[in-house]
Enzyme design. Sequence first.
Site, PDB file in Angstrom:
ATOM      1  N   ARG A 176       0.838  -1.281  -0.052  1.00 15.07           N
ATOM      2  CA  ARG A 176       0.217   0.174   0.072  1.00 15.07           C
ATOM      3  C   ARG A 176       1.022   1.326  -0.162  1.00 15.07           C
ATOM      4  O   ARG A 176       2.088   1.388   0.361  1.00 15.07           O
ATOM      5  CB  ARG A 176      -0.926  -0.055   1.099  1.00 15.07           C
ATOM      6  CG  ARG A 176      -1.674   1.047   1.466  1.00 15.07           C
ATOM      7  CD  ARG A 176      -2.827   1.008   0.490  1.00 15.07           C
ATOM      8  NE  ARG A 176      -4.174   1.838   0.891  1.00 15.07           N
ATOM      9  CZ  ARG A 176      -5.161   2.083   0.086  1.00 15.07           C
ATOM     10  NH1 ARG A 176      -5.104   1.822  -1.114  1.00 15.07           N
ATOM     11  NH2 ARG A 176      -6.031   2.878   0.504  1.00 15.07           N
ATOM     12  N   THR A 198      -9.209   0.273  -9.411  1.00 15.62           N
ATOM     13  CA  THR A 198      -8.708  -1.054  -8.972  1.00 15.62           C
ATOM     14  C   THR A 198      -8.801  -2.236  -9.649  1.00 15.62           C
ATOM     15  O   THR A 198      -9.782  -2.282 -10.617  1.00 15.62           O
ATOM     16  CB  THR A 198      -9.416  -1.081  -7.505  1.00 15.62           C
ATOM     17  OG1 THR A 198      -9.402  -0.007  -6.582  1.00 15.62           O
ATOM     18  CG2 THR A 198      -8.833  -2.214  -6.821  1.00 15.62           C
ATOM     19  N   THR A 235      -4.086  -0.926  -7.063  1.00 19.57           N
ATOM     20  CA  THR A 235      -5.061   0.211  -7.440  1.00 19.57           C
ATOM     21  C   THR A 235      -4.257   1.531  -7.536  1.00 19.57           C
ATOM     22  O   THR A 235      -3.229   1.848  -6.961  1.00 19.57           O
ATOM     23  CB  THR A 235      -6.134   0.578  -6.535  1.00 19.57           C
ATOM     24  OG1 THR A 235      -7.139   1.310  -7.157  1.00 19.57           O
ATOM     25  CG2 THR A 235      -5.583   0.864  -4.958  1.00 19.57           C
ATOM     26  N   ILE A 236      -4.844   2.750  -8.339  1.00 20.76           N
ATOM     27  CA  ILE A 236      -4.226   4.013  -8.188  1.00 20.76           C
ATOM     28  C   ILE A 236      -5.515   4.780  -7.656  1.00 20.76           C
ATOM     29  O   ILE A 236      -5.669   6.019  -7.887  1.00 20.76           O
ATOM     30  CB  ILE A 236      -3.607   4.475  -9.456  1.00 20.76           C
ATOM     31  CG1 ILE A 236      -4.645   4.114 -10.573  1.00 20.76           C
ATOM     32  CG2 ILE A 236      -2.368   4.007  -9.699  1.00 20.76           C
ATOM     33  CD1 ILE A 236      -4.240   4.975 -11.982  1.00 20.76           C
ATOM     34  N   ASN A 237      -6.393   4.102  -7.058  1.00 28.17           N
ATOM     35  CA  ASN A 237      -7.736   4.601  -6.415  1.00 28.17           C
ATOM     36  C   ASN A 237      -8.705   4.884  -7.558  1.00 28.17           C
ATOM     37  O   ASN A 237      -9.546   3.622  -8.030  1.00 28.17           O
ATOM     38  CB  ASN A 237      -7.481   5.879  -5.590  1.00 28.17           C
ATOM     39  CG  ASN A 237      -8.580   6.163  -4.726  1.00 28.17           C
ATOM     40  OD1 ASN A 237      -9.489   5.341  -4.329  1.00 28.17           O
ATOM     41  ND2 ASN A 237      -8.790   7.333  -4.305  1.00 28.17           N
ATOM     42  N   ASP A 296      -7.976   8.448   0.500  1.00 24.46           N
ATOM     43  CA  ASP A 296      -8.652   7.253   1.438  1.00 24.46           C
ATOM     44  C   ASP A 296      -8.313   7.704   2.856  1.00 24.46           C
ATOM     45  O   ASP A 296      -8.812   6.747   3.832  1.00 24.46           O
ATOM     46  CB  ASP A 296      -7.973   5.871   0.818  1.00 24.46           C
ATOM     47  CG  ASP A 296      -8.756   5.205  -0.213  1.00 24.46           C
ATOM     48  OD1 ASP A 296      -9.928   5.644  -0.485  1.00 24.46           O
ATOM     49  OD2 ASP A 296      -8.087   4.242  -0.786  1.00 24.46           O
ATOM     50  N   SER A 318      -7.706   0.997   3.259  1.00 26.21           N
ATOM     51  CA  SER A 318      -8.231   0.379   2.163  1.00 26.21           C
ATOM     52  C   SER A 318      -9.377  -0.621   2.294  1.00 26.21           C
ATOM     53  O   SER A 318      -9.849  -0.756   3.491  1.00 26.21           O
ATOM     54  CB  SER A 318      -7.109  -0.341   1.384  1.00 26.21           C
ATOM     55  OG  SER A 318      -7.542  -0.927   0.385  1.00 26.21           O
ATOM     56  N   GLY A 361     -13.600  -1.901  -6.773  1.00 26.48           N
ATOM     57  CA  GLY A 361     -14.778  -1.196  -6.600  1.00 26.48           C
ATOM     58  C   GLY A 361     -15.104  -0.395  -5.246  1.00 26.48           C
ATOM     59  O   GLY A 361     -16.156  -0.233  -4.812  1.00 26.48           O
TER      60      GLY A 361
HETATM   61  N1  GLY Z   1      -8.654   3.131  -3.191  1.00 25.05           N
HETATM   62  C1  GLY Z   1      -9.530   2.114  -2.646  1.00 25.05           C
HETATM   63  C2  GLY Z   1      -9.086   1.424  -1.784  1.00 25.05           C
HETATM   64  O1  GLY Z   1      -8.213   1.017  -1.488  1.00 25.05           O
HETATM   65  O2  GLY Z   1     -10.059   0.855  -0.922  1.00 25.05           O
END
Ligand code: GLY
Length: 576
Positions: free
Chosen positions: A111, A388, A406-408, A430, A459, A480
């Site tokens: 992360r 994601t 992910t990159i969000n 986040d 996350s 999602g």
């Molecule tokens: N950026 C979405 C998550 O990490 O939950």
Amino acid sequence: MRPHALVPFLGAGLVVAALLATPLAQAQSAILEGERFHPEVGTRGMVATSHFLATEVAHEVLAAGGNAVDAAVTAGFALAVTQPRSGNIGGGGFMLISDEDSGEVIAIDYRETAPAAATETMFQDEQGNAVSEWSRFTHRAAGVPGTVAGLALALEEYGTLTLAEALAPAIRLAEEGFEIPPRFAEGVAQAGDRLTRWESTRAMFFKEDGSPYEVGETFRQPDLAATLTRIAEQGAREFYEGETAELIVAEMERHDGLITREDLAGYRPDIREPSHGNYRGHDVYAMSPPSSGGVHIVQMLNILEAYDIAGMGFGAADTMHLMAEAMKRAYADRSEYLGDTDFVEVPLEGLTSEGYADELRAGIALDRATPSAEIAPGNPLPYESSETTHFSIADGDGLAVSNTYTINFSYGSGIAVAGAGFLLNNEMDDFSAKPGVPNAYGLIGGEANKIEPGKRMLSSMTPTIVKRDGRNFLITGSPGGSRIITTTLQVLMNVIDHGMNIQSAVSAPRLHHQWLPDELRIEAGFSPDTLALLEARGHTISQEAAMGAAQSIVIEDGRFHGGADPRRSTSSAMGL
Ligand code: GLY
């Protein structure tokens, strides 16, 4: 866990020969009598990803004798090329690895972290109001990326390929390009303004004359190919200390960003113990903090296990009501307790204990939805003893990988690092910009998730591996945003409670409740009569677009069944 005992990797030159010996045609749909949906089937392994090109290159690795981690790292880098809007080296994520031989399941946490200069109130204006534009679409929205370090760590500890070998297909795809599928072209058109706001991003996604690429045209990424080549030649630290790091820092310095050379040089992925629970005789392992996913999957399953879900049936009002009630309570607790355990105490044992689930269940009425206003975060402390991308891969030697990264947002912050060819994440959103103020997914965060230098933002990503009788059984997870946890929960329940094959389980319509806002979100496909029954109990129903994309695998009776989620037109599963 030690590197998995394997047939030695055959080397790139022999991949073609191996493929000839194992024709792709061998990956067939399972013909299950009486079923509407048919999973892909294999006898020696399975790859399920959100892009067919990534599936293909990971399949090639398995076919040539590589293990599931080799294939996962290869897929991870390939997706960064073929799906630059989500899987991306400018972001971070989590990987679960299960090794049947040793019995271990470990979690690699890559992360992103907050830069050293980040402050608790950096996204608040002078009046103390949270300013979402700052936490989503500026250079300050980016956390220190973890993907390159995380994938390299996985390979070093559990793989057999070199980093250069795992990167080779991604470099080829970036250099030679690939044919643009409809989803890619539509995504760029939809993101429109965000991708033309910064010259570096415009140059990446549009032609020199400013026009968009059309479906079927070839999309090449020379800057990204050069970045990946430097990493292949110099190792993962190149991203954090070499020319790529310099390009990131220069991008930050030009635009008032916070990430420094020291932030990049200091980034380290972690190996963590996953959250663990038991559901109807299955061992459920899912990502622990800094993700909330694993904790709340286990918490919801604990609440639901006491009900006869199978007897009630899929899509029945009773089943949906109970799921929504469990979801509300879990997301209320998420808002209060969850954060990076390197910085805050999280009552993990309490939240995942059966005693606490009993207490929460006692507050659930069968005939009435509890309004979210009547649900506050509970008190698990007494039970405490002191856009994601997801892909799933399993090999024939008992190694399974579940990876979500992910990159969000789709396209992250919308900012590409000039000269480096990848997008920066906007993962700082986040964190709670201000306790009690929702993030982009409507999720409320508390003190536990406030911004602190070096901290990982909370996350929802939930890479999950379920074991049955000590064997890898179900490998799943999803993108999602806030809906990741509930999407993953439903794949589990569809397989374990409702006995669906994995293709049916990922294709079935989904629901979602996250406590606030107090609405039960529903995909198309549930009966209007059922929805009327839910409304009569007090649920506010909101019809939603598709939720999640749970590329998943079930391994049963020596067969690997792959379920590619139809919610992504590029999804694919391929067995061998
Ligand atoms: N950026 C979405 C998550 O990490 O939950």
